[in-house]
Design an enzyme around this catalytic site. Structure first.
Site, mmCIF file in Angstrom:
data_model
loop_
_atom_site.group_PDB
_atom_site.id
_atom_site.type_symbol
_atom_site.label_atom_id
_atom_site.label_comp_id
_atom_site.label_asym_id
_atom_site.label_seq_id
_atom_site.Cartn_x
_atom_site.Cartn_y
_atom_site.Cartn_z
ATOM 1 N N GLY A 173 -0.554 -42.077 41.010
ATOM 2 C CA GLY A 173 -1.810 -42.098 40.246
ATOM 3 C C GLY A 173 -1.586 -42.595 38.828
ATOM 4 O O GLY A 173 -0.564 -43.209 38.531
ATOM 5 N N LEU A 207 -3.332 -44.986 37.561
ATOM 6 C CA LEU A 207 -3.190 -46.370 38.008
ATOM 7 C C LEU A 207 -3.435 -47.363 36.877
ATOM 8 O O LEU A 207 -4.280 -47.156 36.013
ATOM 9 C CB LEU A 207 -4.171 -46.647 39.156
ATOM 10 C CG LEU A 207 -4.025 -45.741 40.382
ATOM 11 C CD1 LEU A 207 -5.038 -46.167 41.459
ATOM 12 C CD2 LEU A 207 -2.602 -45.742 40.937
ATOM 13 N N HIS A 235 -0.237 -51.230 39.636
ATOM 14 C CA HIS A 235 -0.673 -50.639 40.905
ATOM 15 C C HIS A 235 -1.752 -51.506 41.558
ATOM 16 O O HIS A 235 -1.766 -51.688 42.771
ATOM 17 C CB HIS A 235 -1.249 -49.233 40.680
ATOM 18 C CG HIS A 235 -0.295 -48.246 40.074
ATOM 19 N ND1 HIS A 235 -0.423 -47.779 38.786
ATOM 20 C CD2 HIS A 235 0.796 -47.635 40.582
ATOM 21 C CE1 HIS A 235 0.539 -46.911 38.534
ATOM 22 N NE2 HIS A 235 1.300 -46.809 39.592
ATOM 23 N N GLN A 264 10.614 -35.204 43.004
ATOM 24 C CA GLN A 264 11.356 -36.296 42.388
ATOM 25 C C GLN A 264 11.498 -36.123 40.875
ATOM 26 O O GLN A 264 12.039 -36.993 40.206
ATOM 27 C CB GLN A 264 10.753 -37.657 42.747
ATOM 28 C CG GLN A 264 9.408 -37.958 42.097
ATOM 29 C CD GLN A 264 8.795 -39.215 42.687
ATOM 30 O OE1 GLN A 264 8.377 -39.257 43.843
ATOM 31 N NE2 GLN A 264 8.751 -40.285 41.889
ATOM 32 N N GLY A 308 6.602 -51.896 43.980
ATOM 33 C CA GLY A 308 6.758 -52.791 42.823
ATOM 34 C C GLY A 308 8.225 -53.008 42.478
ATOM 35 O O GLY A 308 9.021 -52.068 42.495
ATOM 36 N N GLN A 309 8.538 -54.244 42.124
ATOM 37 C CA GLN A 309 9.900 -54.601 41.682
ATOM 38 C C GLN A 309 10.271 -53.865 40.392
ATOM 39 O O GLN A 309 11.441 -53.698 40.079
ATOM 40 C CB GLN A 309 9.966 -56.121 41.488
ATOM 41 C CG GLN A 309 11.288 -56.656 40.983
ATOM 42 C CD GLN A 309 12.454 -56.318 41.894
ATOM 43 O OE1 GLN A 309 12.306 -56.268 43.109
ATOM 44 N NE2 GLN A 309 13.610 -56.067 41.311
ATOM 45 N N ARG A 334 3.761 -44.169 32.170
ATOM 46 C CA ARG A 334 4.378 -43.419 31.058
ATOM 47 C C ARG A 334 4.183 -44.112 29.710
ATOM 48 O O ARG A 334 4.455 -43.500 28.675
ATOM 49 C CB ARG A 334 5.865 -43.205 31.324
ATOM 50 C CG ARG A 334 6.124 -42.246 32.479
ATOM 51 C CD ARG A 334 7.593 -41.861 32.605
ATOM 52 N NE ARG A 334 7.762 -40.722 33.485
ATOM 53 C CZ ARG A 334 8.127 -40.792 34.779
ATOM 54 N NH1 ARG A 334 8.357 -41.963 35.337
ATOM 55 N NH2 ARG A 334 8.250 -39.697 35.500
HETATM 56 P P1 AMP Z 1 4.305 -44.862 40.448
HETATM 57 O O1 AMP Z 1 2.873 -44.473 40.461
HETATM 58 O O2 AMP Z 1 4.881 -45.043 39.091
HETATM 59 O O3 AMP Z 1 5.154 -44.022 41.372
HETATM 60 O O4 AMP Z 1 4.362 -46.323 41.066
HETATM 61 C C1 AMP Z 1 3.762 -46.614 42.303
HETATM 62 C C2 AMP Z 1 4.125 -48.015 42.701
HETATM 63 O O5 AMP Z 1 3.664 -48.936 41.712
HETATM 64 C C3 AMP Z 1 5.653 -48.221 42.808
HETATM 65 O O6 AMP Z 1 5.934 -49.036 43.935
HETATM 66 C C4 AMP Z 1 5.962 -48.937 41.519
HETATM 67 O O7 AMP Z 1 7.110 -49.746 41.596
HETATM 68 C C5 AMP Z 1 4.719 -49.777 41.331
HETATM 69 N N1 AMP Z 1 4.590 -50.192 39.923
HETATM 70 C C6 AMP Z 1 4.618 -49.393 38.824
HETATM 71 N N2 AMP Z 1 4.536 -50.141 37.698
HETATM 72 C C7 AMP Z 1 4.480 -51.433 38.103
HETATM 73 C C8 AMP Z 1 4.393 -52.682 37.425
HETATM 74 N N3 AMP Z 1 4.356 -52.762 36.091
HETATM 75 N N4 AMP Z 1 4.352 -53.814 38.162
HETATM 76 C C9 AMP Z 1 4.391 -53.757 39.518
HETATM 77 N N5 AMP Z 1 4.467 -52.609 40.220
HETATM 78 C C10 AMP Z 1 4.513 -51.473 39.533
#
Ligand code: AMP
Length: 284
Positions: A31, A33, A37, A61, A147-148, A187
């Site tokens: 979330g 987002l 995302h 985690q 995401g990379q 963050r």
């Molecule tokens: P999170 O909500 O931080 O657990 O991220 C969820 C998904 O979004 C994960 O696959 C992340 O790698 C992807 N993600 C987070 N930030 C980015 C970004 N700046 N660009 C591409 N994907 C992202």
């Protein structure tokens, strides 16, 4: 767009879509987002007929003293973004829906979880691998989108899917950045205006390294020294690592060759930031 808070509900929605012959795409998130995302959701909508986004701040985690409690949870805003970008269903379970009892079963991916962030966040990737296994088992997607930006997470999940023969494919989407290069992250909203400006040093250091590698430099000691020279421009950044590693195994390299992951992690105030670029040395 349908919203499911329970495992029974989301399974029913996916099973209905499957009966109608639709392929299922899945975007797991915590979330809060942002456009990173959204890019994953868009890729899923392009490639799949029925797209599920999960919103779950996964407690397993986070380490003790990390930001689990203060992690942003703007549910209404997240639902609006999912709806606006064409998600078909959102799975937003509570903590006890996902972990109704003490969890005794864990998925640990050895080696790939150990270097880089693994050294600074013990148990983090065990929590990620475990929750992703649970989510994959609950949703049962054909494709899952990551995401990379979280390169080690991608490597861990890809290895887990291969080792456990999980019946889905992982799709990796490029990192989405602010115009000044800072990788989008939930963050980033913790950063003060001053820290927000300073945070761009991480991408500048990655670009310095990538430029050297593309120009033919293979000596990793020289490349990391150059990254540190850039990173020193912001004395407030407490560097955790500035690393050049094999993009698949994540093993540290002495000579840059093959697909090379250049990655940096550090703390500005209480905010932990990570970023990376991949350079294909063979291609230059
Ligand atoms: P999170 O909500 O931080 O657990 O991220 C969820 C998904 O979004 C994960 O696959 C992340 O790698 C992807 N993600 C987070 N930030 C980015 C970004 N700046 N660009 C591409 N994907 C992202």
């Amino acid at each position: 767009m349908q919203i499911a808070a329970t495992i029974t509900e989301i399974r029913a929605l996916v099973s209905q879509a499957r009966k109608a012959g639709r392929t299922v795409g899945f975007v797991p998130t915590m979330g809060a987002l942002h456009a990173g995302h959204v890019a994953l959701i868009q890729a899923a909508v392009e490639q799949c007929d029925f797209v599920v986004v999960s919103l779950f701040v996964n407690p397993t985690q986070f380490g003790p003293g990390e930001d689990f409690e203060k992690y942003p949870r703007p549910l209404d805003q997240d639902l609006a973004l999912c709806r606006a970008h064409g998600a078909d269903a959102v799975f937003a379970p509570g903590r006890t829906e996902m972990y109704p009892r003490q969890n005794l079963t864990w998925v640990s991916v050895e080696k790939v979880s150990e270097p880089l962030c693994g050294r600074f966040r013990p148990g983090h990737f065990r929590g990620v691998a475990t929750v992703c296994t649970k989510l994959f088992s609950i949703v049962g997607p054909d494709l899952a989108f990551f995401g990379q930006k979280d390169a080690q997470q991608v490597a861990v999940i890809q290895r887990m899917v291969a080792d456990l023969n999980l019946p889905l494919e992982i799709v990796v989407c490029p990192t989405v950045r602010e115009p000044d290069g800072l990788a989008l992250s939930s963050r980033n909203q913790y950063l003060s205006p001053q820290e927000r400006k300073e945070a761009t040093v991480i991408y500048r250091a990655l670009c310095r390294a990538a430029g050297l590698i593309r120009a033919g430099e293979t000596d990793v000691a020289k490349i990391t020294e150059q990254m540190h020279e850039v990173l020193r421009q912001v004395p407030a950044l407490r560097i955790e690592y500035a690393s050049v590693a094999d993009a698949e195994s994540l093993a540290e390299l002495r000579q840059a060759r093959g697909r090379v992951l250049v990655a940096v992690a550090g703390r500005l105030g209480s905010t932990r930031l990570i970023d990376n670029v991949v350079v294909d040395v063979g291609a230059h």
